[in-house]
Design a protein around this motif. Structure first.
Motif, PDB file in Angstrom:
ATOM      1  N   GLY A 107       5.264  20.478   0.485  1.00 48.23           N
ATOM      2  CA  GLY A 107       5.948  21.257   1.101  1.00 48.23           C
ATOM      3  C   GLY A 107       6.974  19.478   1.582  1.00 48.23           C
ATOM      4  N   GLY A 108       6.665  18.481   0.944  1.00 51.75           N
ATOM      5  CA  GLY A 108       7.382  17.469   1.421  1.00 51.75           C
ATOM      6  C   GLY A 108       6.867  16.214   2.391  1.00 51.75           C
ATOM      7  N   LYS A 109       5.424  17.018   2.339  1.00 46.71           N
ATOM      8  CA  LYS A 109       4.366  16.559   3.307  1.00 46.71           C
ATOM      9  C   LYS A 109       4.061  14.561   1.932  1.00 46.71           C
ATOM     10  CE  LYS A 109       2.456  19.638   5.996  1.00 46.71           C
ATOM     11  NZ  LYS A 109       0.989  19.898   5.888  1.00 46.71           N
ATOM     12  N   PRO A 110       3.751  13.831   2.724  1.00 51.39           N
ATOM     13  CA  PRO A 110       3.397  12.243   2.387  1.00 51.39           C
ATOM     14  C   PRO A 110       2.404  12.600   1.668  1.00 51.39           C
ATOM     15  CG  PRO A 110       3.364  12.178   4.136  1.00 51.39           C
ATOM     16  CD  PRO A 110       3.914  13.987   4.490  1.00 51.39           C
ATOM     17  N   CYS A 111       2.024  11.918   0.711  1.00 53.25           N
ATOM     18  CA  CYS A 111       1.078  12.798  -0.942  1.00 53.25           C
ATOM     19  C   CYS A 111       0.661  11.042  -1.296  1.00 53.25           C
ATOM     20  CB  CYS A 111       1.413  13.621  -1.796  1.00 53.25           C
ATOM     21  SG  CYS A 111       1.425  15.690  -0.954  1.00 53.25           S
ATOM     22  N   ILE A 112      -0.920  11.229  -1.959  1.00 50.99           N
ATOM     23  CA  ILE A 112      -1.416  10.483  -2.844  1.00 50.99           C
ATOM     24  C   ILE A 112      -0.316   9.789  -3.885  1.00 50.99           C
ATOM     25  CG2 ILE A 112      -3.544   8.800  -3.407  1.00 50.99           C
ATOM     26  CD1 ILE A 112      -2.821   9.719   0.011  1.00 50.99           C
ATOM     27  N   ARG A 113      -0.174   9.363  -4.589  1.00 53.40           N
ATOM     28  CA  ARG A 113       0.368   9.539  -6.021  1.00 53.40           C
ATOM     29  C   ARG A 113       0.755  10.457  -6.219  1.00 53.40           C
ATOM     30  NH1 ARG A 113      -3.896   8.097  -9.339  1.00 53.40           N
ATOM     31  NH2 ARG A 113      -5.253   9.015  -7.786  1.00 53.40           N
ATOM     32  N   GLY A 114       1.670  11.489  -5.944  1.00 52.09           N
ATOM     33  CA  GLY A 114       2.673  12.332  -6.455  1.00 52.09           C
ATOM     34  C   GLY A 114       1.419  13.159  -6.424  1.00 52.09           C
ATOM     35  N   LEU A 115      -0.129  13.742  -6.105  1.00 52.20           N
ATOM     36  CA  LEU A 115      -1.510  14.698  -6.152  1.00 52.20           C
ATOM     37  C   LEU A 115      -0.793  15.720  -4.924  1.00 52.20           C
ATOM     38  CD1 LEU A 115      -3.909  12.145  -7.127  1.00 52.20           C
ATOM     39  CD2 LEU A 115      -2.714  13.880  -8.957  1.00 52.20           C
ATOM     40  N   ARG A 116      -1.901  16.285  -4.969  1.00 54.91           N
ATOM     41  CA  ARG A 116      -1.936  17.841  -3.745  1.00 54.91           C
ATOM     42  C   ARG A 116      -2.809  17.377  -3.460  1.00 54.91           C
ATOM     43  NH1 ARG A 116       1.681  21.636  -4.981  1.00 54.91           N
ATOM     44  NH2 ARG A 116       0.356  22.806  -3.679  1.00 54.91           N
ATOM     45  N   VAL A 117      -2.989  16.215  -3.024  1.00 52.65           N
ATOM     46  CA  VAL A 117      -3.549  15.549  -1.269  1.00 52.65           C
ATOM     47  C   VAL A 117      -3.022  14.757  -0.341  1.00 52.65           C
ATOM     48  CG1 VAL A 117      -5.858  14.195  -0.586  1.00 52.65           C
ATOM     49  CG2 VAL A 117      -5.452  15.255  -3.517  1.00 52.65           C
ATOM     50  N   THR A 118      -3.039  15.926   0.633  1.00 51.98           N
ATOM     51  CA  THR A 118      -1.402  15.174   1.673  1.00 51.98           C
ATOM     52  C   THR A 118      -2.591  13.389   2.101  1.00 51.98           C
ATOM     53  OG1 THR A 118      -2.168  15.710   3.618  1.00 51.98           O
ATOM     54  CG2 THR A 118      -0.562  17.185   1.751  1.00 51.98           C
ATOM     55  N   VAL A 119      -1.801  13.259   2.803  1.00 51.51           N
ATOM     56  CA  VAL A 119      -1.834  11.828   3.647  1.00 51.51           C
ATOM     57  C   VAL A 119      -2.617  12.712   4.870  1.00 51.51           C
ATOM     58  CG1 VAL A 119      -1.661  10.088   5.423  1.00 51.51           C
ATOM     59  CG2 VAL A 119      -0.273  10.235   3.124  1.00 51.51           C
ATOM     60  N   ASN A 155       0.520  -0.754   0.319  1.00 58.25           N
ATOM     61  CA  ASN A 155       0.127  -0.243   0.100  1.00 58.25           C
ATOM     62  C   ASN A 155       0.532   1.556   0.280  1.00 58.25           C
ATOM     63  OD1 ASN A 155      -2.635  -1.331  -0.193  1.00 58.25           O
ATOM     64  ND2 ASN A 155      -2.693  -0.652   2.423  1.00 58.25           N
ATOM     65  N   LEU A 156       2.072   1.096   0.553  1.00 60.89           N
ATOM     66  CA  LEU A 156       3.104   2.372   0.820  1.00 60.89           C
ATOM     67  C   LEU A 156       3.365   3.081  -0.782  1.00 60.89           C
ATOM     68  CD1 LEU A 156       5.068   2.394   3.928  1.00 60.89           C
ATOM     69  CD2 LEU A 156       2.803   3.074   3.476  1.00 60.89           C
ATOM     70  N   GLU A 157       2.866   2.032  -1.788  1.00 58.87           N
ATOM     71  CA  GLU A 157       3.959   2.503  -3.420  1.00 58.87           C
ATOM     72  C   GLU A 157       3.179   3.819  -3.733  1.00 58.87           C
ATOM     73  OE1 GLU A 157       3.142  -1.559  -5.273  1.00 58.87           O
ATOM     74  OE2 GLU A 157       4.829  -2.132  -4.400  1.00 58.87           O
ATOM     75  N   ARG A 158       1.849   3.807  -3.416  1.00 62.46           N
ATOM     76  CA  ARG A 158       1.062   4.576  -3.861  1.00 62.46           C
ATOM     77  C   ARG A 158       0.995   6.087  -3.139  1.00 62.46           C
ATOM     78  NH1 ARG A 158      -3.796   4.397  -6.003  1.00 62.46           N
ATOM     79  NH2 ARG A 158      -4.064   2.247  -6.752  1.00 62.46           N
ATOM     80  N   ILE A 159       1.962   6.110  -2.301  1.00 59.06           N
ATOM     81  CA  ILE A 159       2.540   7.752  -1.459  1.00 59.06           C
ATOM     82  C   ILE A 159       3.584   7.977  -1.595  1.00 59.06           C
ATOM     83  CG2 ILE A 159       3.267   8.182   0.958  1.00 59.06           C
ATOM     84  CD1 ILE A 159      -0.443   6.738   1.017  1.00 59.06           C
ATOM     85  N   THR A 160       3.965   9.447  -2.348  1.00 57.85           N
ATOM     86  CA  THR A 160       4.836  10.112  -2.400  1.00 57.85           C
ATOM     87  C   THR A 160       4.934  10.870  -1.207  1.00 57.85           C
ATOM     88  OG1 THR A 160       4.080  10.997  -3.870  1.00 57.85           O
ATOM     89  CG2 THR A 160       4.631   8.999  -4.612  1.00 57.85           C
ATOM     90  N   LEU A 161       6.696  11.496  -1.331  1.00 59.58           N
ATOM     91  CA  LEU A 161       6.970  12.258  -0.691  1.00 59.58           C
ATOM     92  C   LEU A 161       8.461  12.990  -1.614  1.00 59.58           C
ATOM     93  CD1 LEU A 161       8.851  10.667   1.838  1.00 59.58           C
ATOM     94  CD2 LEU A 161       6.696  12.234   1.930  1.00 59.58           C
ATOM     95  N   ASN A 162       8.062  14.180  -2.302  1.00 58.23           N
ATOM     96  CA  ASN A 162       8.170  15.363  -3.273  1.00 58.23           C
ATOM     97  C   ASN A 162       8.837  16.490  -2.692  1.00 58.23           C
ATOM     98  OD1 ASN A 162       9.423  17.376  -4.758  1.00 58.23           O
ATOM     99  ND2 ASN A 162       8.173  15.206  -6.840  1.00 58.23           N
ATOM    100  N   PRO A 163       9.666  17.342  -2.253  1.00 55.70           N
ATOM    101  CA  PRO A 163       9.658  18.422  -1.773  1.00 55.70           C
ATOM    102  C   PRO A 163       9.268  19.177  -1.989  1.00 55.70           C
ATOM    103  CG  PRO A 163      12.079  17.506  -2.476  1.00 55.70           C
ATOM    104  CD  PRO A 163      11.434  16.480  -2.457  1.00 55.70           C
ATOM    105  N   ASN A 164       8.757  19.140  -3.707  1.00 58.34           N
ATOM    106  CA  ASN A 164       8.494  20.064  -4.419  1.00 58.34           C
ATOM    107  C   ASN A 164       6.636  20.000  -4.415  1.00 58.34           C
ATOM    108  OD1 ASN A 164      11.200  21.338  -5.180  1.00 58.34           O
ATOM    109  ND2 ASN A 164      10.938  19.776  -6.483  1.00 58.34           N
ATOM    110  N   VAL A 165       6.619  19.415  -3.972  1.00 62.34           N
ATOM    111  CA  VAL A 165       4.711  19.033  -3.736  1.00 62.34           C
ATOM    112  C   VAL A 165       4.578  18.805  -2.287  1.00 62.34           C
ATOM    113  CG1 VAL A 165       3.115  17.517  -4.497  1.00 62.34           C
ATOM    114  CG2 VAL A 165       4.651  17.526  -5.710  1.00 62.34           C
TER     115      VAL A 165
END
Length: 76
Positions: free
Chosen positions: A15-27, A3-13
């Protein structure tokens, strides 16, 4: 954990918070909505680009983080 494959961390999205599939929706957004009584169906209506598996992934990530174990995640 699969399930963690859908969670991404990107400092440019988000603020680097864990997001869903690189979208601008945080965990945190998903968990907060669930905690306030929102249903999975309600969340999917609010965010039509999400999938039911994304909500499950957010819950899995939150549960995993509550154990305070560090494992690298995929980046967007």
């Amino acid at each position: 954990m699969k399930n963690l494959e859908r969670i991404t961390l990107n400092p440019n999205v988000m603020g680097g918070k864990p997001c869903i599939r690189g979208l601008r929706v945080t965990v945190g957004t998903i968990i907060g909505l669930l905690a306030s009584g929102q249903t999975n169906e309600g969340i999917l209506k609010m965010y039509p680009y999400l999938q039911a598996e994304d909500i499950t992934a957010a819950l899995s990530y939150a549960a995993w983080r509550s154990e305070e174990i560090e494992v690298p995640l995929a980046t967007a």
